[in-house]
Design a protein around this motif. Structure first.
Motif, PDB file in Angstrom:
ATOM      1  N   LYS A 158      45.141  47.614  37.852  1.00  0.00           N
ATOM      2  CA  LYS A 158      45.240  48.980  37.334  1.00  0.00           C
ATOM      3  C   LYS A 158      45.872  49.892  38.383  1.00  0.00           C
ATOM      4  O   LYS A 158      45.668  49.695  39.574  1.00  0.00           O
ATOM      5  CB  LYS A 158      43.849  49.525  36.986  1.00  0.00           C
ATOM      6  CG  LYS A 158      43.154  48.778  35.855  1.00  0.00           C
ATOM      7  CD  LYS A 158      41.792  49.387  35.543  1.00  0.00           C
ATOM      8  CE  LYS A 158      41.150  48.679  34.353  1.00  0.00           C
ATOM      9  NZ  LYS A 158      39.831  49.249  34.030  1.00  0.00           N
ATOM     10  N   GLY A 165      44.603  53.670  29.973  1.00  0.00           N
ATOM     11  CA  GLY A 165      45.317  52.453  29.597  1.00  0.00           C
ATOM     12  C   GLY A 165      46.736  52.373  30.153  1.00  0.00           C
ATOM     13  O   GLY A 165      47.415  51.366  29.968  1.00  0.00           O
ATOM     14  N   GLU A 200      40.428  44.367  39.341  1.00  0.00           N
ATOM     15  CA  GLU A 200      39.035  44.126  38.940  1.00  0.00           C
ATOM     16  C   GLU A 200      38.943  42.991  37.933  1.00  0.00           C
ATOM     17  O   GLU A 200      39.939  42.563  37.349  1.00  0.00           O
ATOM     18  CB  GLU A 200      38.347  45.408  38.444  1.00  0.00           C
ATOM     19  CG  GLU A 200      38.981  46.139  37.321  1.00  0.00           C
ATOM     20  CD  GLU A 200      38.306  47.491  37.015  1.00  0.00           C
ATOM     21  OE1 GLU A 200      38.240  47.827  35.829  1.00  0.00           O
ATOM     22  OE2 GLU A 200      37.838  48.181  37.932  1.00  0.00           O
ATOM     23  N   LYS A 201      37.760  42.480  37.772  1.00  0.00           N
ATOM     24  CA  LYS A 201      37.482  41.430  36.796  1.00  0.00           C
ATOM     25  C   LYS A 201      37.873  41.951  35.418  1.00  0.00           C
ATOM     26  O   LYS A 201      37.520  43.087  35.069  1.00  0.00           O
ATOM     27  CB  LYS A 201      35.977  41.111  36.840  1.00  0.00           C
ATOM     28  CG  LYS A 201      35.538  40.042  35.872  1.00  0.00           C
ATOM     29  CD  LYS A 201      35.584  38.679  36.500  1.00  0.00           C
ATOM     30  CE  LYS A 201      35.308  37.587  35.477  1.00  0.00           C
ATOM     31  NZ  LYS A 201      35.853  36.294  35.958  1.00  0.00           N
ATOM     32  N   PHE A 202      38.617  41.148  34.639  1.00  0.00           N
ATOM     33  CA  PHE A 202      38.955  41.548  33.280  1.00  0.00           C
ATOM     34  C   PHE A 202      37.801  41.160  32.361  1.00  0.00           C
ATOM     35  O   PHE A 202      37.439  39.990  32.261  1.00  0.00           O
ATOM     36  CB  PHE A 202      40.254  40.872  32.813  1.00  0.00           C
ATOM     37  CG  PHE A 202      40.645  41.250  31.407  1.00  0.00           C
ATOM     38  CD1 PHE A 202      41.074  42.544  31.114  1.00  0.00           C
ATOM     39  CD2 PHE A 202      40.581  40.320  30.370  1.00  0.00           C
ATOM     40  CE1 PHE A 202      41.433  42.899  29.808  1.00  0.00           C
ATOM     41  CE2 PHE A 202      40.935  40.676  29.068  1.00  0.00           C
ATOM     42  CZ  PHE A 202      41.363  41.965  28.791  1.00  0.00           C
ATOM     43  N   LEU A 203      37.221  42.149  31.730  1.00  0.00           N
ATOM     44  CA  LEU A 203      36.093  41.902  30.826  1.00  0.00           C
ATOM     45  C   LEU A 203      36.626  41.551  29.443  1.00  0.00           C
ATOM     46  O   LEU A 203      37.452  42.276  28.882  1.00  0.00           O
ATOM     47  CB  LEU A 203      35.199  43.146  30.755  1.00  0.00           C
ATOM     48  CG  LEU A 203      34.685  43.679  32.104  1.00  0.00           C
ATOM     49  CD1 LEU A 203      33.954  45.004  31.910  1.00  0.00           C
ATOM     50  CD2 LEU A 203      33.756  42.667  32.771  1.00  0.00           C
ATOM     51  N   GLU A 275      33.465  57.471  30.742  1.00  0.00           N
ATOM     52  CA  GLU A 275      33.823  56.295  29.953  1.00  0.00           C
ATOM     53  C   GLU A 275      33.249  55.025  30.566  1.00  0.00           C
ATOM     54  O   GLU A 275      33.356  54.823  31.779  1.00  0.00           O
ATOM     55  CB  GLU A 275      35.345  56.101  29.924  1.00  0.00           C
ATOM     56  CG  GLU A 275      36.107  57.113  29.130  1.00  0.00           C
ATOM     57  CD  GLU A 275      37.595  56.744  29.030  1.00  0.00           C
ATOM     58  OE1 GLU A 275      38.333  57.594  28.535  1.00  0.00           O
ATOM     59  OE2 GLU A 275      38.006  55.648  29.458  1.00  0.00           O
ATOM     60  N   LEU A 277      32.861  50.581  29.877  1.00  0.00           N
ATOM     61  CA  LEU A 277      33.077  49.376  29.081  1.00  0.00           C
ATOM     62  C   LEU A 277      31.718  48.703  28.965  1.00  0.00           C
ATOM     63  O   LEU A 277      30.977  48.616  29.954  1.00  0.00           O
ATOM     64  CB  LEU A 277      34.077  48.437  29.762  1.00  0.00           C
ATOM     65  CG  LEU A 277      35.533  48.925  29.816  1.00  0.00           C
ATOM     66  CD1 LEU A 277      36.401  47.900  30.542  1.00  0.00           C
ATOM     67  CD2 LEU A 277      36.094  49.212  28.434  1.00  0.00           C
ATOM     68  N   GLU A 288      36.266  55.305  33.861  1.00  0.00           N
ATOM     69  CA  GLU A 288      36.868  56.562  34.309  1.00  0.00           C
ATOM     70  C   GLU A 288      36.127  57.745  33.715  1.00  0.00           C
ATOM     71  O   GLU A 288      35.294  57.586  32.829  1.00  0.00           O
ATOM     72  CB  GLU A 288      38.371  56.627  33.986  1.00  0.00           C
ATOM     73  CG  GLU A 288      38.759  56.273  32.583  1.00  0.00           C
ATOM     74  CD  GLU A 288      40.285  56.066  32.441  1.00  0.00           C
ATOM     75  OE1 GLU A 288      40.940  56.988  31.961  1.00  0.00           O
ATOM     76  OE2 GLU A 288      40.788  54.992  32.796  1.00  0.00           O
TER      77      GLU A 288
HETATM   78  C1  MV4 Z   1      39.509  47.192  31.221  1.00  0.00           C
HETATM   79  C2  MV4 Z   1      39.413  46.205  30.214  1.00  0.00           C
HETATM   80  C3  MV4 Z   1      38.826  45.004  30.545  1.00  0.00           C
HETATM   81  N1  MV4 Z   1      38.357  44.806  31.796  1.00  0.00           N
HETATM   82  N2  MV4 Z   1      39.023  46.943  32.441  1.00  0.00           N
HETATM   83  C4  MV4 Z   1      41.938  50.423  28.674  1.00  0.00           C
HETATM   84  C5  MV4 Z   1      41.904  51.903  28.777  1.00  0.00           C
HETATM   85  C6  MV4 Z   1      41.342  52.212  30.088  1.00  0.00           C
HETATM   86  N3  MV4 Z   1      40.480  53.345  29.997  1.00  0.00           N
HETATM   87  C7  MV4 Z   1      40.624  50.976  30.501  1.00  0.00           C
HETATM   88  N4  MV4 Z   1      41.034  49.925  29.610  1.00  0.00           N
HETATM   89  C8  MV4 Z   1      40.549  48.672  29.753  1.00  0.00           C
HETATM   90  N5  MV4 Z   1      40.036  48.388  30.978  1.00  0.00           N
HETATM   91  C9  MV4 Z   1      38.470  45.771  32.712  1.00  0.00           C
HETATM   92  N6  MV4 Z   1      37.994  45.545  33.942  1.00  0.00           N
HETATM   93  C10 MV4 Z   1      39.936  46.490  28.954  1.00  0.00           C
HETATM   94  C11 MV4 Z   1      40.530  47.709  28.730  1.00  0.00           C
HETATM   95  C12 MV4 Z   1      41.109  47.912  27.431  1.00  0.00           C
HETATM   96  C13 MV4 Z   1      42.238  47.166  27.013  1.00  0.00           C
HETATM   97  C14 MV4 Z   1      42.875  46.254  27.833  1.00  0.00           C
HETATM   98  C15 MV4 Z   1      43.979  45.525  27.402  1.00  0.00           C
HETATM   99  C16 MV4 Z   1      44.483  45.741  26.122  1.00  0.00           C
HETATM  100  C17 MV4 Z   1      43.880  46.659  25.278  1.00  0.00           C
HETATM  101  C18 MV4 Z   1      42.754  47.387  25.708  1.00  0.00           C
HETATM  102  C19 MV4 Z   1      42.148  48.298  24.866  1.00  0.00           C
HETATM  103  C20 MV4 Z   1      41.085  49.008  25.302  1.00  0.00           C
HETATM  104  C21 MV4 Z   1      40.556  48.806  26.584  1.00  0.00           C
END
Ligand code: MV4
Length: 452
Positions: A158, A165, A200-203, A275, A277, A288
């Motif tokens: 990021k 996003g 960071e770790k992708f959730l 915000e 997750l 964030e």
């Molecule tokens: C993430 C994530 C998974 N893991 N971070 C997207 C908006 C921003 N506020 C943060 N976002 C994300 N962060 C981690 N560690 C998933 C999203 C995410 C997303 C990622 C890829 C494609 C579409 C997405 C839609 C919503 C959130």
């Protein structure tokens, strides 16, 4: 309370703020671009001042023009709405240094939260859960690799200056990482003038759940519970609801308390949104903070009975919050459908003349909009033309009420996404509350696949 407030925005949110001011007996100053001469916000305000040509950089983002309007009209305070300059700490500083009140958070809190790396470090220090990953920006692909190996793949890269996003890359395997890091750095440099990135770790399959907070200048901070915002496409929210159908009371309590701790850690004042997750096993992580009023604030107003814009004005004027956390409760369920002038399936904007506008009404249906029959939607700004908000005793009744409201809604002359909302509301997974941040795009691919 202020005597006169300038609203540095347009569209439905300018109208929303003007309405709150009127109810408080505050005079309003609208600013508008040449494309917005016939707009509702310019018409409803006590005074309206043209601040420049249609392109936003020359009008709604033109700080000298807005400050000149504030001076000419003798404003006491400035409300930025959302988008445009709302999260611009430099603008907030200019407003304050010029002797106006800023209806928003302290610029220092905006700055900390605007830098996603600094924000994450501040949250970690405050004991707010953050996603495992690099402790600061990563300088080299090798450094990123070391962290990725420690936390395990997949990871997400990021931009520190990103958010919402923008500037993200998911990396699922080791060989793909070095190139992705360098690409992310150069893209961040080009897009934000700051090439800093973090890992960071992708959730997988998370939900996006956010918490509304409200803080006064006297150290009182409350939360107004959460909003479920997982239904989005291209990082644009489509339908939001409150409360989240996914949370149990215990998780809700811990999540909301974490949001208050987040706000307290940065010296927050005014309205803001933290915000998170939330994973399928109900672990939550700060991602964030939005240091502004949000588009979807009405659903929180409906379930709590608290007028957020009224309290933004009151706390900016120095008033104390009169309610404590124990005084605030969730009453029923609320949903918001964002109505956009766009093709419902290609998502291309559809500006032009509105030949007929008929807003739904009836019990517990609210429509926040700047539209009127005969209005021409300009092509220069975003395509949202209305928010339809329904409130009911429970989620099932709320869905029915929203379906009824959308049946009444009529917009002729431009194409809208109302049909998308109708289909989404009828979807069994949606009705069961079973969805994550990827649901809408998966579902659209399926629907469009069958159509094509
Ligand atoms: C993430 C994530 C998974 N893991 N971070 C997207 C908006 C921003 N506020 C943060 N976002 C994300 N962060 C981690 N560690 C998933 C999203 C995410 C997303 C990622 C890829 C494609 C579409 C997405 C839609 C919503 C959130």
């Amino acid at each position: 309370m202020f005597h006169k407030v300038l609203i540095a925005n347009r569209g439905e949110i300018a109208v929303r703020i003007i309405r709150a001011c009127k109810e408080l007996g505050v005079r309003t100053i609208a600013v508008y671009s040449e494309a917005d001469r016939d707009s509702m916000h310019a018409r409803l305000a006590d005074e309206a001042i043209c601040i420049g040509p249609a392109p936003a950089v020359r009008s709604y983002l033109n700080i000298p023009a807005i400050m000149a309007a504030a001076e000419v009209a003798d404003a006491e305070a400035i409300h930025p709405g959302y988008g445009f300059l709302a999260e611009n700490a430099e603008f907030a500083e200019i407003v304050l240094e010029s002797g106006y009140a800023w209806i928003g958070p302290p610029p220092a809190a905006m700055r900390t939260m605007g830098d996603k790396v600094r924000a994450k470090q501040a949250m970690k220090k405050a004991g707010v859960p953050v996603v495992p990953g690099s402790d600061g920006p990563v300088a080299t692909p090798d450094e990123a690799l070391e962290i990725a190996r420690a936390i395990g793949f997949p990871v997400i890269i990021k931009a520190a200056a990103g958010g919402g996003g923008r500037g993200m890359k998911v990396v699922r395997s080791e060989p793909a990482l070095p190139h992705a890091v360098m690409m992310a750095q150069s893209e961040a440099q080009a897009a934000f003038g700051d090439g800093a990135v973090f890992v960071e770790k992708f959730l997988e399959r998370p939900r996006h759940i956010e918490v509304q907070v409200l803080a006064d200048r006297h150290g009182n901070i409350v939360h107004l519970f959460e909003r479920e915002c997982s239904l989005q496409r291209n990082h644009q929210k489509v339908l939001e609801e409150a409360p989240s159908p996914f949370l149990d009371d215990d998780t809700r309590k811990r999540l909301c308390e974490a949001a208050v701790a987040a706000a307290r850690a940065v010296g927050y004042e005014n309205a803001g949104t933290v915000e998170f997750l939330v994973t399928p096993d109900k672990q939550f992580y700060f991602i964030e903070m939005n240091t502004r009023l949000q588009v979807e604030h009405p659903i929180t107003e409906e379930i709590t009975g608290i007028d957020l814009v009224e309290w933004q004005l009151r706390v900016a004027a120095g008033e104390k919050l009169p309610f404590r956390q124990e005084d605030i409760a969730i009453r029923g369920h609320a949903m918001e459908c964002r109505i956009n002038a766009e093709d419902p399936f290609s998502f291309r904007p559809s500006p032009g003349k509105v030949e007929l506008w008929h807003a739904p009404g009836g019990r517990s249906v609210r429509v926040d909009s700047h539209l009127y029959t005969g209005y021409t939607i300009p092509p220069h700004y975003d395509s949202m033309i209305a928010k339809v908000i329904a409130h009911a005793h429970n989620r099932e009744k709320c869905i029915r009420r929203m379906q009824r409201a959308l049946e009444e809604l009529a917009v002729l002359g431009v194409t809208t996404n109302v049909e998308l909302h109708r289909r989404l509301l009828a979807n069994p997974d949606f009705q069961r509350g079973e969805f994550d941040v990827h649901f809408l795009e998966r579902w659209l691919a399926q629907v469009l696949g069958h159509a094509g």
